[in-house]
Design an enzyme around this catalytic site. Structure first.
Site, PDB file in Angstrom:
ATOM      1  CB  VAL A 198      -0.940   0.023   1.220  1.00  0.00           C
ATOM      2  CG1 VAL A 198      -1.839   1.261   1.169  1.00  0.00           C
ATOM      3  CG2 VAL A 198      -1.772  -1.244   1.284  1.00  0.00           C
ATOM      4  CG  ASP A 214      -8.245 -11.396   9.396  1.00  0.00           C
ATOM      5  OD1 ASP A 214      -7.974 -11.957  10.487  1.00  0.00           O
ATOM      6  OD2 ASP A 214      -7.377 -11.112   8.553  1.00  0.00           O
TER       7      ASP A 214
END
Length: 464
Positions: free
Chosen positions: A25, A132
């Site tokens: 990212v 998650d």
């Protein structure tokens, strides 16, 4: 810090905000307005099975619009790469705010817990399970607000009013609800369990177990009510422990709902006026002091906290000598970003230019408590770092210019990978550590060990 020029005055900074299952990212900044967004770059050549998973993630993420969920702005696809544009969270991951073995101030944990539940309630109202929830997937923006991110494992559990049981065993083991490993499970209680583990971790700086199964003695003590003298439970006040017991009820039918959690006395107690945004910018040491000065209006169990014993570390398998690494990192550069001709002007990336990290643009780096200045020059700093890694028996390699990749195992013998970047900022050397893969809390423990080894060369870090 390298940049790639975008049309419309956008720049892509070549500093990695984070790493996911399928890529890195990066940070995009508008030169005039200084607006910032995050760009997830997926390399399909490297991750050949990424396409279907990314498509599912995007399909779900684009449905969402909530203040406690990272915003999705769009995507651009190419034959071998694609780019997903997301909201930028300058405060970094939640685990950065958690002091290992200590936690964080109760008021701060309460604020984050409320925001997490608010965002999760919205997700569930849309029929979406995250699957998650963990501190590594919870980001903090510049105002101290928590944002749920990473929908790679998310799925629909309700459609047109009809719910289904989930059967995929997925997520991160320490945060998994026990039923996920045993049978088809209900989506909402499983996500809520994960929030309960986050809650305990925020308050104590510890994970209660490595996985919720019968082979795990810590979990079995919890399941059989033999845990009161054990850490992390001995660190919790009575009211916090009451909330943890009801969220982490092994029977998912008796587990608290989000509304019930929000109405629990611990969640409604006024812990004072500590501003999360102020504490996001604090150092780990200051957070520890604030935590220790907090006085909850409840009685803590007066019990000794057992010493945590680390498992045997991996044997160092260094491929380069320290001096070879110095030479390598001084004279090599990372592969430059390569972008083929796009279809839309606003996606166009043109030339690759280099702009070093300076004190003027340092504020563009994501906030981390895992960085410090040193008083030595580049070569000596790298030599000292690599010597410390060798002493700790961590495996390391020169990753690219100004970076060392470190691999080891955590106390549960799970793989842990992180990077140490060395920046020359106007003659002032900064060591910046970033988690690549593994548990954020365990990463911070390793960071503190490295920092202890380097304490003789650490400089003034007051402006971090």
């Amino acid at each position: 810090m390298q940049t790639t020029a975008f049309v419309e005055d956008w720049l892509c900074y070549d500093t990695t905000l984070g790493e996911g299952a399928y890529g890195e990212v990066k940070l995009l900044i508008h030169k005039k307005t200084e607006e910032k967004i995050a760009c997830k770059i997926i390399n399909h050549r490297k991750y050949k099975n990424a396409s279907s998973n990314i498509n599912r993630e995007v399909t779900i993420h684009k449905m969402l619009d909530h203040e406690n969920i990272i915003k999705y702005y769009g995507r651009r696809q190419e034959p071998l790469k694609e780019y997903i544009f997301l909201e930028y969270a300058a405060g970094g991951e939640l685990f950065q705010q958690i002091e290992p073995d200590t936690g964080m101030p109760s008021g701060m944990a309460q604020t984050f817990m409320k925001q997490l539940l608010f965002g999760l309630s919205y997700l569930h109202s849309k029929g979406i399970a995250h699957r998650d929830i963990k501190p590594e997937n919870l980001l903090i923006d510049s105002d101290g607000n928590l944002k749920i991110s990473d929908f790679g494992l998310a799925t629909l559990f309700r459609f047109k009013g009809k719910e289904r049981l989930l059967d995929k065993k997925c997520g991160t083991k320490p945060y998994l609800a026990p039923e996920v490993l045993l049978r088809p499970y209900r989506a909402q209680p499983a996500d809520i369990w994960s929030c309960g583990i986050v809650f305990v971790t925020m308050l104590t700086g510890e994970l209660p177990w490595s996985e919720p199964g019968e082979k795990n003695k810590e979990f079995m003590k919890w399941k059989t009510d033999m845990y009161l003298s054990e850490t992390p439970w001995s660190k919790l006040g009575n009211t916090a422990l009451s909330l943890a017991r009801q969220i982490l009820n092994v029977d998912d039918k008796k587990r608290l709902t989000i509304t019930q959690i929000e109405n629990h006395p611990w969640m409604r107690f006024n812990f004072g006026s500590d501003k999360v945004s102020d504490q996001v910018d604090g150092t780990s040491e200051n957070l520890a002091k604030r935590w220790n000065s907090m006085v909850e209006s409840e009685t803590r169990h007066n019990r000794e906290t057992p010493t945590v014993t680390l498992s045997q570390p991996t044997i160092s398998n260094t491929r380069l000598s320290i001096m070879q690494a110095v030479d390598c990192l001084r004279n090599t550069t990372k592969n430059q970003l390569c972008f083929s001709q796009p279809t839309h002007n606003d996606d166009l990336m043109l030339q690759f230019t280099e702009s070093p990290v300076t004190r003027d643009n340092f504020h563009n780096m994501v906030k981390r408590m895992t960085r410090f200045y040193v008083k030595t020059n580049f070569e000596k700093s790298l030599e000292s770092l690599c010597s410390a890694l060798d002493s700790l028996h961590y495996t390391w390699n020169a990753a690219f210019k100004g970076a060392v990749s470190v691999t080891t195992v955590d106390e549960h013998k799970n793989p842990l990978t992180f990077k140490a970047n060395i920046y020359d900022m106007d003659g002032k050397i900064l060591l910046d550590f970033r988690l690549s893969k593994g548990c954020g809390l365990e990463f911070k423990k390793k960071f503190l060990k490295i920092k202890k080894y380097l304490e003789d060369i650490i400089g003034d870090c007051s402006d971090l």
